[in-house]
Design an enzyme around this catalytic site. Structure first.
Site, short mmCIF file in Angstrom:
data_model
loop_
_atom_site.label_atom_id
_atom_site.label_comp_id
_atom_site.label_asym_id
_atom_site.label_seq_id
_atom_site.Cartn_x
_atom_site.Cartn_y
_atom_site.Cartn_z
CB CYS A 1 -108.05 -61.22 -8.34
SG CYS A 1 -105.94 -61.92 -8.65
CB CYS B 1 -103.86 -61.28 -12.62
SG CYS B 1 -102.97 -60.24 -12.09
CB CYS C 1 -89.25 -64.11 -3.86
SG CYS C 1 -90.14 -66.05 -4.08
CB CYS D 1 -91.38 -61.72 -1.32
SG CYS D 1 -92.90 -62.03 -0.39
CB CYS E 1 -105.71 -58.95 -5.15
SG CYS E 1 -105.84 -58.37 -6.99
CB CYS F 1 -93.21 -67.02 2.20
SG CYS F 1 -93.25 -68.02 1.10
NE ARG G 1 -104.01 -54.91 -11.68
CZ ARG G 1 -104.51 -56.40 -11.51
NH1 ARG G 1 -103.83 -57.07 -11.13
NH2 ARG G 1 -106.06 -56.37 -12.28
N1 SAM Z 1 -96.81 -66.22 -2.78
C1 SAM Z 1 -97.53 -65.64 -4.15
C2 SAM Z 1 -96.82 -66.44 -5.17
O1 SAM Z 1 -95.16 -66.16 -5.16
O2 SAM Z 1 -97.48 -66.36 -6.09
C3 SAM Z 1 -97.91 -64.21 -4.05
C4 SAM Z 1 -97.16 -63.55 -4.06
S1 SAM Z 1 -97.22 -60.99 -4.25
C5 SAM Z 1 -98.36 -61.42 -2.97
C6 SAM Z 1 -96.92 -61.58 -5.59
C7 SAM Z 1 -96.78 -60.59 -6.67
O3 SAM Z 1 -95.74 -59.77 -5.55
C8 SAM Z 1 -94.88 -61.42 -6.46
O4 SAM Z 1 -94.92 -62.14 -7.63
C9 SAM Z 1 -94.53 -60.26 -7.12
O5 SAM Z 1 -94.10 -60.54 -8.11
C10 SAM Z 1 -94.93 -59.58 -6.72
N2 SAM Z 1 -93.77 -58.53 -5.11
C11 SAM Z 1 -93.91 -59.21 -3.71
N3 SAM Z 1 -92.93 -58.47 -3.28
C12 SAM Z 1 -92.12 -58.04 -4.25
C13 SAM Z 1 -91.34 -55.92 -4.24
N4 SAM Z 1 -90.79 -56.13 -3.51
N5 SAM Z 1 -91.52 -55.13 -5.09
C14 SAM Z 1 -92.21 -55.34 -6.08
N6 SAM Z 1 -92.95 -56.49 -6.13
C15 SAM Z 1 -93.53 -57.66 -5.50
FE1 SF4 Z 2 -93.35 -66.48 -1.07
FE2 SF4 Z 2 -93.38 -63.96 -1.49
FE3 SF4 Z 2 -92.19 -65.84 -3.09
FE4 SF4 Z 2 -94.79 -65.08 -2.72
S1 SF4 Z 2 -93.22 -63.79 -3.67
S2 SF4 Z 2 -93.57 -67.55 -3.19
S3 SF4 Z 2 -94.87 -64.77 -0.87
S4 SF4 Z 2 -91.00 -65.02 -1.30
#
Ligand code: SAM
Ligand code: SF4
Length: 358
Positions: free
Chosen positions: A139, A199, A67, A70, A107, A63, A271
């Site tokens: 979702c 959501c 973030c 992530c 999802c 990606c 959730r």
């Molecule tokens: N790329 C999409 C976005 O950023 O909206 C989907 C992202 S991810 C699958 C969905 C959410 O999971 C993120 O927005 C974040 O809030 C949460 N998330 C991702 N990595 C995480 C982590 N290591 N610990 C806790 N929550 C996490």
């Molecule tokens: Fe990309 Fe992860 Fe950020 Fe979603 S949460 S935009 S997958 S880096």
């Protein structure tokens, strides 16, 4: 502000929480707060029911966003190998096994910055149709999108769109630099123009303050109607990301956040998502008592990627039955969710995150 028990017995759907009233609520002595949240929960939900969702990573890794929590960001070496967009058949197969395990919502998560009008999006729309045809809620969490793309997802039968605000507007810019809080709110606004439910929630344990957590709830509560589901993630620390060494979130902080979210967002599904595996059964039970009525579960021990562990279907079935909780059927509320009852009114969505500051 009188926070006596009767205030909570007459909990109402509010969009005007001040930070000061949220602090007062959040800092209520913990068991009193849990009691009040449980009272609100019972007014709006069946306390014996748990909504169970299954996350499928339909496009993994690589990606372009940064973030800092992530595993899928291409900026960090987290050991996640990028995978192309999954075939629809495989998605439907996983969804069928989830349905057989009592899961009501699937999802579909893609490690994208945003949706693009291309053949990949067409394939995702086919996945939405295929899983909806199984009689399950679908979702998607695909990053940012525009009104036309939200409409196409609605036409394909999408039930919910996930797009987390993650924290307060101020703290957000310290954890992600490749997009803005306003970008997130804009996508929520586009989805709100459709019948797809929202959501949106966030993460605790990023290094934020309690005020940041409360400002996140304040942002969500200013969305009309409130997001129909609100994921509260506990940071799942991923080696290779800037947040890998963050301190653990104390369990009482988790319970407080769930209870406060329940009272602030009475009709939403709250959730308990990433990081739930770090809670023992007793802590999870306290979170459910405090109003968490939705979880992610999985057939593997991973949530979305191998970097974020998840409790298994079997483990969760055992826990829920020990607690006397049953699984919610799909579409319990029909195609929309009670939180959408207010859909008759004009739906607004924050375009300006500073509107909630203070
Ligand atoms: N790329 C999409 C976005 O950023 O909206 C989907 C992202 S991810 C699958 C969905 C959410 O999971 C993120 O927005 C974040 O809030 C949460 N998330 C991702 N990595 C995480 C982590 N290591 N610990 C806790 N929550 C996490
Ligand atoms: Fe990309 Fe992860 Fe950020 Fe979603 S949460 S935009 S997958 S880096």
């Amino acid at each position: 502000m009188d926070l006596g028990p009767d205030t909570f017995m007459t909990a109402e759907i509010r969009n005007n929480w001040t930070l000061e009233s949220l602090r007062e609520l959040h800092d209520t002595p913990l068991l009193e707060l849990v009691f009040r949240a449980a009272a609100v929960h019972r007014r709006f939900h069946d306390p014996a029911e748990m909504q169970v969702s299954k996350l499928i990573s339909i496009k993994t890794g690589a990606c372009p966003e940064d973030c800092s929590y992530c595993a899928q960001s291409s900026r960090y070496s987290t050991g996640i190998s990028p995978e192309r967009l999954m075939e629809k058949e495989k998605v439907v197969e996983i969804a069928q096994r989830a349905r057989d395990a009592g899961v009501s919502r699937v999802c579909l998560g893609a490690a994208w910055r945003e949706v693009k009008d291309n053949a990949q999006f067409d394939r995702v729309l086919e996945m939405v149709r295929g899983v909806t045809d199984l009689g399950m809620e679908v979702c998607c969490t695909l990053g940012m999108l525009n009104e036309q793309q939200a409409k196409r997802l609605e036409e394909a039968g999408l039930y919910a769109y996930n797009h987390n605000v993650d924290s307060s507007a101020e703290f957000y810019e310290t954890i992600i630099t490749t997009r803005t809080y306003a970008d997130r709110l804009k996508t929520l606004g586009e989805v709100r123009k459709t019948n797809v439910t929202l959501c949106s929630g966030g993460i605790i344990g990023l290094g934020e303050t309690v005020d940041d957590r409360l400002k996140m709830l304040q942002t969500l509560a200013r969305i009309e109607p409130h997001p129909e589901s609100v994921p509260i993630n506990i940071l799942s620390k991923v080696a290779g990301t800037p947040m890998a060494e963050n301190p653990d979130v104390p369990v009482w902080d988790v319970v407080r956040m769930i209870a406060t979210a329940r009272i602030v967002l009475p009709r939403s599904d709250v959730r308990l998502t990433a990081g739930r595996i770090t809670l023992d059964d007793t802590a999870q039970a306290l979170c459910f008592l405090a109003g968490a009525n939705s979880i992610f579960s999985s057939e593997t021990e991973f949530m979305l990627t191998k970097a974020v562990p998840s409790p298994s279907y079997d483990r969760d079935r055992e826990l829920l039955s020990a607690l006397g909780l049953r699984l919610r059927e799909p579409f319990k509320h029909g195609r929309t969710h009670p939180a959408q009852e207010a859909r008759g009114t004009a739906t607004t969505c924050l375009a300006d995150p500073c509107a909630v500051a203070g």
